[in-house]
Write a protein that holds these residues in place. Sequence first.
Motif, PDB file in Angstrom:
ATOM      1  N   THR A   6       0.812  -1.231   0.000  1.00 35.09           N
ATOM      2  CA  THR A   6       0.000   0.000   0.000  1.00 35.09           C
ATOM      3  C   THR A   6       0.843   1.278   0.000  1.00 35.09           C
ATOM      4  N   VAL A   7       2.022   1.236  -0.611  1.00 33.61           N
ATOM      5  CA  VAL A   7       2.915   2.401  -0.514  1.00 33.61           C
ATOM      6  C   VAL A   7       2.384   3.629  -1.248  1.00 33.61           C
ATOM      7  N   LYS A   8       1.612   3.440  -2.291  1.00 33.65           N
ATOM      8  CA  LYS A   8       1.175   4.625  -3.036  1.00 33.65           C
ATOM      9  C   LYS A   8       0.150   5.452  -2.266  1.00 33.65           C
ATOM     10  N   PHE A   9      -0.360   4.904  -1.157  1.00 31.40           N
ATOM     11  CA  PHE A   9      -1.347   5.616  -0.347  1.00 31.40           C
ATOM     12  C   PHE A   9      -0.723   6.346   0.845  1.00 31.40           C
ATOM     13  N   LEU A  23     -13.739   7.834  -9.474  1.00 35.66           N
ATOM     14  CA  LEU A  23     -12.919   9.038  -9.330  1.00 35.66           C
ATOM     15  C   LEU A  23     -11.510   8.792  -9.849  1.00 35.66           C
ATOM     16  N   TYR A  24     -10.879   9.870 -10.304  1.00 35.59           N
ATOM     17  CA  TYR A  24      -9.438   9.847 -10.551  1.00 35.59           C
ATOM     18  C   TYR A  24      -8.754  10.218  -9.232  1.00 35.59           C
ATOM     19  N   HIS A  25      -7.828   9.391  -8.784  1.00 32.52           N
ATOM     20  CA  HIS A  25      -7.290   9.573  -7.437  1.00 32.52           C
ATOM     21  C   HIS A  25      -5.983  10.376  -7.479  1.00 32.52           C
ATOM     22  N   ASP A  26      -6.141  11.607  -7.950  1.00 38.49           N
ATOM     23  CA  ASP A  26      -4.983  12.488  -8.118  1.00 38.49           C
ATOM     24  C   ASP A  26      -4.448  13.022  -6.800  1.00 38.49           C
ATOM     25  N   TYR A  27      -5.275  13.042  -5.768  1.00 33.91           N
ATOM     26  CA  TYR A  27      -4.876  13.679  -4.515  1.00 33.91           C
ATOM     27  C   TYR A  27      -4.678  12.688  -3.364  1.00 33.91           C
ATOM     28  N   THR A  28      -4.888  11.419  -3.629  1.00 29.48           N
ATOM     29  CA  THR A  28      -4.780  10.432  -2.546  1.00 29.48           C
ATOM     30  C   THR A  28      -3.770   9.328  -2.838  1.00 29.48           C
ATOM     31  N   THR A  29      -3.123   9.376  -3.982  1.00 30.86           N
ATOM     32  CA  THR A  29      -2.106   8.366  -4.307  1.00 30.86           C
ATOM     33  C   THR A  29      -0.896   9.043  -4.942  1.00 30.86           C
ATOM     34  N   THR A  30       0.270   8.440  -4.740  1.00 31.01           N
ATOM     35  CA  THR A  30       1.534   8.829  -5.384  1.00 31.01           C
ATOM     36  C   THR A  30       1.775  10.333  -5.304  1.00 31.01           C
ATOM     37  N   GLN A  31       1.709  10.864  -4.102  1.00 27.13           N
ATOM     38  CA  GLN A  31       1.935  12.293  -3.899  1.00 27.13           C
ATOM     39  C   GLN A  31       3.435  12.599  -3.836  1.00 27.13           C
ATOM     40  N   VAL A  32       3.770  13.856  -4.098  1.00 23.67           N
ATOM     41  CA  VAL A  32       5.160  14.307  -4.002  1.00 23.67           C
ATOM     42  C   VAL A  32       5.664  14.051  -2.579  1.00 23.67           C
ATOM     43  N   LYS A  51       4.667   5.151 -13.734  1.00 21.88           N
ATOM     44  CA  LYS A  51       4.582   5.314 -12.279  1.00 21.88           C
ATOM     45  C   LYS A  51       5.164   4.103 -11.565  1.00 21.88           C
ATOM     46  N   THR A  52       4.861   2.934 -12.093  1.00 24.92           N
ATOM     47  CA  THR A  52       5.360   1.705 -11.464  1.00 24.92           C
ATOM     48  C   THR A  52       6.879   1.661 -11.501  1.00 24.92           C
ATOM     49  N   MET A  53       7.462   2.032 -12.632  1.00 25.87           N
ATOM     50  CA  MET A  53       8.913   1.941 -12.782  1.00 25.87           C
ATOM     51  C   MET A  53       9.665   2.920 -11.880  1.00 25.87           C
ATOM     52  N   MET A  54       8.969   3.930 -11.381  1.00 24.06           N
ATOM     53  CA  MET A  54       9.629   4.888 -10.497  1.00 24.06           C
ATOM     54  C   MET A  54      10.044   4.244  -9.174  1.00 24.06           C
ATOM     55  N   TYR A  55       9.426   3.129  -8.823  1.00 28.80           N
ATOM     56  CA  TYR A  55       9.770   2.467  -7.560  1.00 28.80           C
ATOM     57  C   TYR A  55      11.145   1.795  -7.619  1.00 28.80           C
ATOM     58  N   TYR A  56      11.693   1.620  -8.814  1.00 32.76           N
ATOM     59  CA  TYR A  56      13.065   1.113  -8.916  1.00 32.76           C
ATOM     60  C   TYR A  56      14.080   2.136  -8.399  1.00 32.76           C
ATOM     61  N   GLY A  57      13.684   3.404  -8.338  1.00 26.72           N
ATOM     62  CA  GLY A  57      14.618   4.450  -7.956  1.00 26.72           C
ATOM     63  C   GLY A  57      15.283   5.057  -9.178  1.00 26.72           C
ATOM     64  N   THR A  58      16.428   5.677  -8.960  1.00 28.94           N
ATOM     65  CA  THR A  58      17.182   6.318 -10.037  1.00 28.94           C
ATOM     66  C   THR A  58      18.536   5.628 -10.151  1.00 28.94           C
ATOM     67  N   PRO A  59      19.313   5.964 -11.202  1.00 21.28           N
ATOM     68  CA  PRO A  59      20.648   5.357 -11.310  1.00 21.28           C
ATOM     69  C   PRO A  59      21.548   5.652 -10.114  1.00 21.28           C
TER      70      PRO A  59
END
Length: 680
Positions: A316-319, A347-356, A394-402
């Motif tokens: 449940t990390v995106k929440f 609804l589109y969950h723009d404000y309840t998931t994957t926030q900055v 969005k999913t691939m962002m969980y790998y992190g960066t180089p």
Amino acid sequence: MVDQESKRISLEMNEKEGVDNNGFLQSEEVEMEEMEAGANSFEALPKQCAVGVSLETMQELTLRPYAGMPKEVLLQFSTQARYRVTREILFWLIIAASLVLVAATIAIIVMSPKCLGWWQAGPIYQIYPRSFKDTDKDGNGDLKGIQEKLQYVQDLNIKTIWITSFYKSAFQDFGYGIEDFEDIDPLYGTMKDFENLVAAIHDKGLKVIMDLIPNHTSDKHKWFQLSRNRTEKYTDYYIWHDCMSVDGQVTPPNNWVSIAGNSSWQYDDVRKQCYLHQFGKEQPDLNFRNPDVQDEIHNVIQFWLSKGIDGFSIRTVKFLLEATHLRDEPQVNKSQNPDSIKTYSELYHDYTTTQVGMHDIIRSFRHTMDKFSSEPGRYRFMGTEANDGENIEKTMMYYGTPFIQEADFPFNLHFMNMQQISGDAVFEIVALWMKNMPTGKWPNWAVGDLNTARISSRVGREYINVINMLLLTLPGTPMTYYGEEIGMEDITSEAASFPEKSPMQWDDYNYAGFTEGNSTWLPVNPDYPNINVLVQQSQPNSTLNLYRELNSLRNNELPIQRGWMCYIWNDSDVFAYVREIDGLDQVFMMVLNFGQEATTDLQALVPELPSDVVVKLSTNPNNKGKGVKTNSIKTEKGEGLILEYRTNQPIHNMKTFKEKCFIAEKACYSSAFNLLYMYC
């Protein structure tokens, strides 16, 4: 006789004004006296002896190396050319050999690819503990039951066990509404049972990971009880907001809807405010904008790592974060009456998931885990749940960066959303992940878990073997939900609300060997007399034994373990791809049928393919070892073939396939040295 002979020789030497060498005398005292006298006499000797022999020659004739010679004599020998030159040659040879060895070691280290981690080396076996094995006869699986069946797991060639939530909870959401993050639910056993299980897992050379659910707690958790009473620092541990409650009718702060449906705000009579719950109303969301809450979860991570856990599946990390402005979320259907919105999908969950800021929190989890990864062989794994549907970016962002590591991988749930199976559908899911995965990262694959209908029930039992063949021959880490290795299906009983969680089918005795009690918490599937571990162990052609063979092949063959994957064909029936590795002429080609009977001409697509290949492994055991023509490869419905051939023209080097080939951990094989290297 020896003493007399020695004295005679000594007398003769004295008569010739020579130096007496008593190296053969047995008396050490006499020997030392004679040698000291001899050494002192060297200087007094004339340069020419009476017999006409020079001093140097005389020294060579009279002094020879012998065991136990004193330092003074040894030093005289060491300065002679024949000893000095030999010594220097050996010295420089040793230096040169040492330098070559060091250089070779450095070269091997620099050129060697990174070893696969334990979480990459084999499948992860997911266990729902309540349904795996019951040892106390109460009809519920427990931790001791897992320990009892560890040998079975090891025999599957499994490397890692994933135990889903076993925290103390009220079971409002199968253990995901946690009452205490640092305790075991009594249904499963005690903390001592857990410690014994972890020790037993490690004794067998296996690893174990567990669920971490940081987003929310149970409303019975002590933090929530303190928060609802506004007790000190706990006041803002949850997300509270003013709302109206008149005659039991609550007017929430906005239109946010929970996954369970209806408003995600619940009025609390004690605090006289509403709290946010993105899941059930019994599962209030923690406030991760509060640093104290983050510290609490870091302490939880450290607690379980100190107990020996090898990693976490973080759910449940995106929440974790919500927008602070609390605006209404956009409607999917703009014309819909806002008051009629009740379900999550509206609804589109723009404000309840994957926030900055969410990824910063996950990286902080990674940082805490890295503190426990410094010990060799004790790397701590972190996987994240990332169900972002088709938004693969969005999913691939969980790998992190180089430069900043996050999860080792986000769990790939795309096969779980597949309802209709075909060669094209399977190809599209595989290609979606591989094309979007960041360079150098590691893929993973799963077709089921405790929240998804079993794959054999979704797409048909006839495809279970070919699906297992797919999972165990794709690059990356495969995940197996308990029972998939024997082809278990969902139960169809109307009394079962959770058909994918039915008890594991161990044998054909009462309750499928799951318990010796008189009942089970969920009904056992009626097909257990035929679909169980005991029966399939004795059947050479069973789903279970095929799973073992596939896993053994994956572990033993380099091209399948970490080589290239190239797609060569897909249509409505067949998905075909090869696994190969640079430097090795051995290639494995998978031809998997996910539709109807088909005949495929792969040689027309790849003229460089050999005309004849051999069946290494097949879902139809009668085909094993047979020869196959690559211009006419026949597969039955649900059949899978692993074909083996040798070639000096690997497909991943062909221009026409450049866009269809992928590799995660690149390595090249040297047949001359029988090792892997990186730069090729």
